[in-house]
Design a protein around this motif. Structure first.
Motif, mmCIF file in Angstrom:
data_model
loop_
_atom_site.group_PDB
_atom_site.id
_atom_site.type_symbol
_atom_site.label_atom_id
_atom_site.label_comp_id
_atom_site.label_asym_id
_atom_site.label_seq_id
_atom_site.Cartn_x
_atom_site.Cartn_y
_atom_site.Cartn_z
ATOM 1 N N GLU A 90 0.833 -1.210 0.000
ATOM 2 C CA GLU A 90 0.000 0.000 0.000
ATOM 3 C C GLU A 90 0.868 1.261 0.000
ATOM 4 O OE1 GLU A 90 -4.048 -1.392 2.248
ATOM 5 O OE2 GLU A 90 -2.342 -0.882 3.516
ATOM 6 N N TRP A 91 2.069 1.137 0.542
ATOM 7 C CA TRP A 91 2.979 2.287 0.658
ATOM 8 C C TRP A 91 4.112 2.157 -0.349
ATOM 9 C CZ3 TRP A 91 2.619 6.179 4.475
ATOM 10 C CH2 TRP A 91 1.686 5.943 5.502
ATOM 11 N N GLU A 165 2.176 0.918 -11.681
ATOM 12 C CA GLU A 165 0.968 0.262 -12.221
ATOM 13 C C GLU A 165 0.810 -1.144 -11.655
ATOM 14 O OE1 GLU A 165 1.228 2.518 -16.530
ATOM 15 O OE2 GLU A 165 1.497 0.350 -16.447
ATOM 16 N N LEU A 166 1.929 -1.838 -11.497
ATOM 17 C CA LEU A 166 1.856 -3.220 -10.999
ATOM 18 C C LEU A 166 1.585 -3.266 -9.490
ATOM 19 C CD1 LEU A 166 4.850 -4.732 -13.011
ATOM 20 C CD2 LEU A 166 2.443 -5.353 -13.286
ATOM 21 N N ILE A 167 2.220 -2.369 -8.756
ATOM 22 C CA ILE A 167 2.045 -2.384 -7.296
ATOM 23 C C ILE A 167 0.647 -1.886 -6.924
ATOM 24 C CG2 ILE A 167 2.867 -1.384 -5.103
ATOM 25 C CD1 ILE A 167 5.637 -1.047 -6.488
ATOM 26 N N LYS A 168 0.188 -0.860 -7.641
ATOM 27 C CA LYS A 168 -1.054 -0.167 -7.278
ATOM 28 C C LYS A 168 -1.016 0.306 -5.812
ATOM 29 C CE LYS A 168 -4.058 -2.813 -10.420
ATOM 30 N NZ LYS A 168 -3.181 -3.924 -10.784
ATOM 31 N N PRO A 169 -0.048 1.120 -5.442
ATOM 32 C CA PRO A 169 0.016 1.564 -4.043
ATOM 33 C C PRO A 169 -1.170 2.457 -3.712
ATOM 34 C CG PRO A 169 1.494 2.867 -5.400
ATOM 35 C CD PRO A 169 0.946 1.783 -6.288
ATOM 36 N N LYS A 170 -1.481 2.523 -2.444
ATOM 37 C CA LYS A 170 -2.531 3.457 -2.012
ATOM 38 C C LYS A 170 -1.958 4.856 -1.846
ATOM 39 C CE LYS A 170 -5.684 2.128 1.144
ATOM 40 N NZ LYS A 170 -6.260 1.394 2.314
ATOM 41 N N GLY A 202 -3.879 9.359 -10.261
ATOM 42 C CA GLY A 202 -4.948 8.801 -9.432
ATOM 43 C C GLY A 202 -4.484 8.281 -8.086
ATOM 44 N N VAL A 203 -3.176 8.300 -7.822
ATOM 45 C CA VAL A 203 -2.664 7.838 -6.528
ATOM 46 C C VAL A 203 -2.245 9.065 -5.712
ATOM 47 C CG1 VAL A 203 -0.971 6.367 -5.358
ATOM 48 C CG2 VAL A 203 -1.760 5.762 -7.658
ATOM 49 N N ALA A 241 -11.526 0.023 -1.563
ATOM 50 C CA ALA A 241 -12.270 -0.530 -2.683
ATOM 51 C C ALA A 241 -11.595 -0.279 -4.029
ATOM 52 C CB ALA A 241 -13.664 0.070 -2.709
ATOM 53 N N THR A 242 -10.797 0.793 -4.117
ATOM 54 C CA THR A 242 -10.217 1.139 -5.413
ATOM 55 C C THR A 242 -8.934 0.362 -5.672
ATOM 56 O OG1 THR A 242 -9.020 2.902 -4.329
ATOM 57 C CG2 THR A 242 -11.098 3.490 -5.404
#
Ligand code: URA
Length: 245
Positions: A90-91, A165-170, A202-203, A241-242
């Motif tokens: 997430e980080w 893009e692969l990690i999709k961190p929050k 978007g992050v 959720a995202t």
């Protein structure tokens, strides 16, 4: 002295500093499309950014970084330094580029600045590799630890973009001016970028001081602590959720 106290002492925060009435995070006024801006700060003669990596998975991406000779940095370093940590973290913490220790070991933030980064993580109950990913703007050590040049950043940045893009961190934490400038695509004093959250594709992205700067200017550690507190507040407000679809 327990571990917690040791960490707070390291950060110049002992006895523990507690925020009163923490300000609500302020949303940056506009979201910045990163690629257009990064192209804008790169000189016209810049090396073309690496392309064709938009669909790569982790294994192929790591291989491509290992094999990369797209800019002049590769000729002067021992090895590429891809990034380290939880690939579903997430980080995400982003530094500038490998130094001598990182170049030798192939892992980001393993020298003195890395020790401080580890302590900063511990101060907010995080640990390298556990829900945390650490990467750099450039994957190769710039000679003499100089700041990476605009063309080197523009060339290397797509790798980090694919990692994100692969990690999709929050949440992304940009460590220092080079990381902030490259990710936000605009050059501004670091102080003016702190304390608000920005948008990176978007992050949410927060900016704080680079640990190497904090080693040179320990009085600024309290401001870094403020930034980390804001980061944990922002993190708590981000819905799950995202993520990780
Ligand atoms: N400084 C950085 O920006 N990155 C590292 O990996 C080490 C030091």
């Amino acid at each position: 002295m327990d571990r917690n106290e040791a960490v707070l002492r390291e950060l110049n925060l002992y006895p523990q500093w507690v925020r009163r009435n923490p300000p609500a995070p302020v949303v940056a006024e506009q979201s910045v499309p990163v690629t257009a801006e990064v192209e804008a700060i790169a000189p016209a003669a810049a090396v073309a950014p690496v392309s064709g990596i938009g669909n790569l998975g982790w294994a192929e991406l790591k291989q491509q970084v290992r094999d990369c000779t797209a800019c002049k940095l590769r000729a002067g370093c021992t090895q590429t330094v891809f990034g380290v940590g939880d690939e579903r973290a997430e980080w995400l913490f982003v530094g500038e580029g490998p130094g001598a220790d990182e170049d030798a070991q192939g892992e980001p933030f393993v020298g003195q600045a890395g020790k401080l980064l580890d302590n900063m993580l511990l101060a907010i109950k995080l640990r390298r590799g556990k829900n945390v990913y650490i990467a750099n703007i450039v994957k190769c050590r710039p000679p003499g630890n100089r700041t990476p040049e605009a063309d080197e950043i523009a060339t290397c940045l797509p790798y980090l973009q694919r990692q994100i893009e692969l990690i999709k961190p929050k949440l992304i934490v940009a460590l220092g001016k080079t990381a902030a400038t490259a990710l936000l695509g605009r050059d501004a004093p670091l102080g003016s970028l702190r304390g608000v959250w920005h948008d990176y594709r978007g992050v949410p992205l927060l900016v704080t001081y680079h640990p190497a700067y904090l080693l040179r200017s320990p009085m600024e550690k309290a401001k870094a602590w403020q930034d980390l507190c804001l980061a944990t507040e922002v993190m708590q407000k981000i819905p799950d959720a995202t993520q990780k679809l």
